[in-house]
Write a protein that holds these residues in place. Structure first.
Motif, mmCIF file in Angstrom:
data_model
loop_
_atom_site.group_PDB
_atom_site.id
_atom_site.type_symbol
_atom_site.label_atom_id
_atom_site.label_comp_id
_atom_site.label_asym_id
_atom_site.label_seq_id
_atom_site.Cartn_x
_atom_site.Cartn_y
_atom_site.Cartn_z
ATOM 1 N N GLY A 125 0.833 -1.197 0.000
ATOM 2 C CA GLY A 125 0.000 0.000 0.000
ATOM 3 C C GLY A 125 0.864 1.242 0.000
ATOM 4 N N HIS A 126 0.218 2.383 0.052
ATOM 5 C CA HIS A 126 0.905 3.670 -0.018
ATOM 6 C C HIS A 126 1.201 4.214 1.373
ATOM 7 C CE1 HIS A 126 0.218 4.048 -4.332
ATOM 8 N NE2 HIS A 126 -0.972 3.513 -4.097
ATOM 9 N N VAL A 127 2.400 4.777 1.523
ATOM 10 C CA VAL A 127 2.759 5.468 2.754
ATOM 11 C C VAL A 127 2.249 6.898 2.676
ATOM 12 C CG1 VAL A 127 4.667 6.244 4.204
ATOM 13 C CG2 VAL A 127 4.753 3.981 3.152
ATOM 14 N N TRP A 128 2.520 7.555 1.567
ATOM 15 C CA TRP A 128 2.037 8.922 1.331
ATOM 16 C C TRP A 128 1.126 8.921 0.107
ATOM 17 C CZ3 TRP A 128 2.683 12.542 4.860
ATOM 18 C CH2 TRP A 128 3.725 12.419 5.760
ATOM 19 N N GLY A 130 4.680 4.090 17.249
ATOM 20 C CA GLY A 130 5.457 5.056 18.020
ATOM 21 C C GLY A 130 6.595 5.683 17.229
ATOM 22 N N GLU A 131 6.497 5.654 15.900
ATOM 23 C CA GLU A 131 7.505 6.205 14.998
ATOM 24 C C GLU A 131 8.886 5.596 15.236
ATOM 25 O OE1 GLU A 131 7.289 10.480 14.866
ATOM 26 O OE2 GLU A 131 5.162 10.432 14.359
ATOM 27 N N ALA A 132 8.914 4.367 15.777
ATOM 28 C CA ALA A 132 10.170 3.696 16.078
ATOM 29 C C ALA A 132 10.662 2.822 14.926
ATOM 30 C CB ALA A 132 10.010 2.833 17.333
ATOM 31 N N ILE A 133 9.749 2.430 14.036
ATOM 32 C CA ILE A 133 10.092 1.511 12.951
ATOM 33 C C ILE A 133 9.786 2.166 11.614
ATOM 34 C CG2 ILE A 133 9.570 -0.734 11.919
ATOM 35 C CD1 ILE A 133 8.780 -1.655 14.758
ATOM 36 N N PRO A 134 10.767 2.262 10.718
ATOM 37 C CA PRO A 134 10.498 2.799 9.381
ATOM 38 C C PRO A 134 9.519 1.901 8.631
ATOM 39 C CG PRO A 134 12.860 2.721 9.801
ATOM 40 C CD PRO A 134 12.193 1.956 10.894
ATOM 41 N N VAL A 135 8.687 2.493 7.788
ATOM 42 C CA VAL A 135 7.711 1.748 6.998
ATOM 43 C C VAL A 135 7.933 2.067 5.526
ATOM 44 C CG1 VAL A 135 5.250 1.439 6.510
ATOM 45 C CG2 VAL A 135 6.014 1.775 8.867
ATOM 46 N N VAL A 136 8.008 1.025 4.707
ATOM 47 C CA VAL A 136 8.126 1.162 3.259
ATOM 48 C C VAL A 136 6.858 0.603 2.650
ATOM 49 C CG1 VAL A 136 9.387 0.437 1.191
ATOM 50 C CG2 VAL A 136 10.626 0.925 3.318
ATOM 51 N N GLY A 137 6.258 1.383 1.756
ATOM 52 C CA GLY A 137 5.057 0.927 1.072
ATOM 53 C C GLY A 137 5.321 0.726 -0.403
ATOM 54 N N VAL A 138 4.857 -0.399 -0.933
ATOM 55 C CA VAL A 138 5.001 -0.698 -2.351
ATOM 56 C C VAL A 138 3.610 -1.002 -2.893
ATOM 57 C CG1 VAL A 138 6.036 -2.225 -4.066
ATOM 58 C CG2 VAL A 138 7.297 -1.644 -1.983
ATOM 59 N N ALA A 139 3.253 -0.325 -3.978
ATOM 60 C CA ALA A 139 1.938 -0.518 -4.591
ATOM 61 C C ALA A 139 2.107 -0.743 -6.084
ATOM 62 C CB ALA A 139 1.053 0.689 -4.329
ATOM 63 N N LYS A 140 1.262 -1.590 -6.642
ATOM 64 C CA LYS A 140 1.331 -1.887 -8.068
ATOM 65 C C LYS A 140 0.976 -0.658 -8.897
ATOM 66 C CE LYS A 140 -1.751 -4.697 -9.553
ATOM 67 N NZ LYS A 140 -2.576 -5.832 -9.893
ATOM 68 N N ASN A 141 0.087 0.171 -8.390
ATOM 69 C CA ASN A 141 -0.359 1.365 -9.103
ATOM 70 C C ASN A 141 -0.130 2.608 -8.257
ATOM 71 O OD1 ASN A 141 -1.586 -0.032 -11.399
ATOM 72 N ND2 ASN A 141 -3.019 -0.794 -9.873
ATOM 73 N N PRO A 142 0.178 3.741 -8.894
ATOM 74 C CA PRO A 142 0.307 4.987 -8.124
ATOM 75 C C PRO A 142 -1.062 5.420 -7.609
ATOM 76 C CG PRO A 142 0.441 5.453 -10.467
ATOM 77 C CD PRO A 142 0.392 3.952 -10.321
ATOM 78 N N CYS A 153 5.930 0.046 -10.567
ATOM 79 C CA CYS A 153 5.294 0.084 -9.255
ATOM 80 C C CYS A 153 5.566 1.440 -8.607
ATOM 81 C CB CYS A 153 5.805 -1.038 -8.357
ATOM 82 S SG CYS A 153 7.564 -0.930 -8.006
ATOM 83 N N ALA A 154 4.877 1.705 -7.505
ATOM 84 C CA ALA A 154 5.070 2.945 -6.762
ATOM 85 C C ALA A 154 5.570 2.583 -5.366
ATOM 86 C CB ALA A 154 3.762 3.714 -6.664
ATOM 87 N N ALA A 155 6.648 3.227 -4.911
ATOM 88 C CA ALA A 155 7.194 2.948 -3.590
ATOM 89 C C ALA A 155 7.372 4.257 -2.835
ATOM 90 C CB ALA A 155 8.533 2.227 -3.715
ATOM 91 N N THR A 156 6.960 4.264 -1.582
ATOM 92 C CA THR A 156 7.140 5.419 -0.710
ATOM 93 C C THR A 156 7.561 4.910 0.659
ATOM 94 O OG1 THR A 156 4.784 5.410 -0.168
ATOM 95 C CG2 THR A 156 5.481 6.918 -1.896
ATOM 96 N N ALA A 157 8.080 5.803 1.497
ATOM 97 C CA ALA A 157 8.567 5.385 2.809
ATOM 98 C C ALA A 157 8.383 6.490 3.832
ATOM 99 C CB ALA A 157 10.038 5.004 2.717
ATOM 100 N N VAL A 158 8.440 6.101 5.103
ATOM 101 C CA VAL A 158 8.421 7.046 6.211
ATOM 102 C C VAL A 158 9.327 6.464 7.289
ATOM 103 C CG1 VAL A 158 6.412 6.057 7.382
ATOM 104 C CG2 VAL A 158 6.954 8.456 7.721
#
Length: 60
Positions: free
Chosen positions: A4-7, A24-36, A46-51
């Motif tokens: 899914g999307h992060v942003w 708790g903002e302690a673990i980075p999250v990467v999101g990968v989605a087939k579509n933007p 694919c579309a990838a975003t992170a936080v």
């Protein structure tokens, strides 16, 4: 890493941001989605975003 999307856009948090905050903002999250996300530029495969560490919302 999530399916899914992060942003969703500038100042529009997606599932990944909500998960990152719930952890708790302690673990980075990467999101990968087939579509933007609707309204975002189309990627070739694919579309990838992170936080988390060294990350910021995408620009317009």
């Amino acid at each position: 890493m999530i399916d899914g999307h992060v942003w969703l856009g500038p100042d529009r948090p997606g599932l990944g941001v909500h998960l990152h905050r719930a952890l708790g903002e302690a673990i980075p999250v990467v999101g990968v989605a087939k579509n933007p996300f609707r309204g975002r530029p189309r990627a070739r495969c694919c579309a990838a975003t992170a936080v988390g560490r060294c990350s910021s919302p995408p620009s317009a």
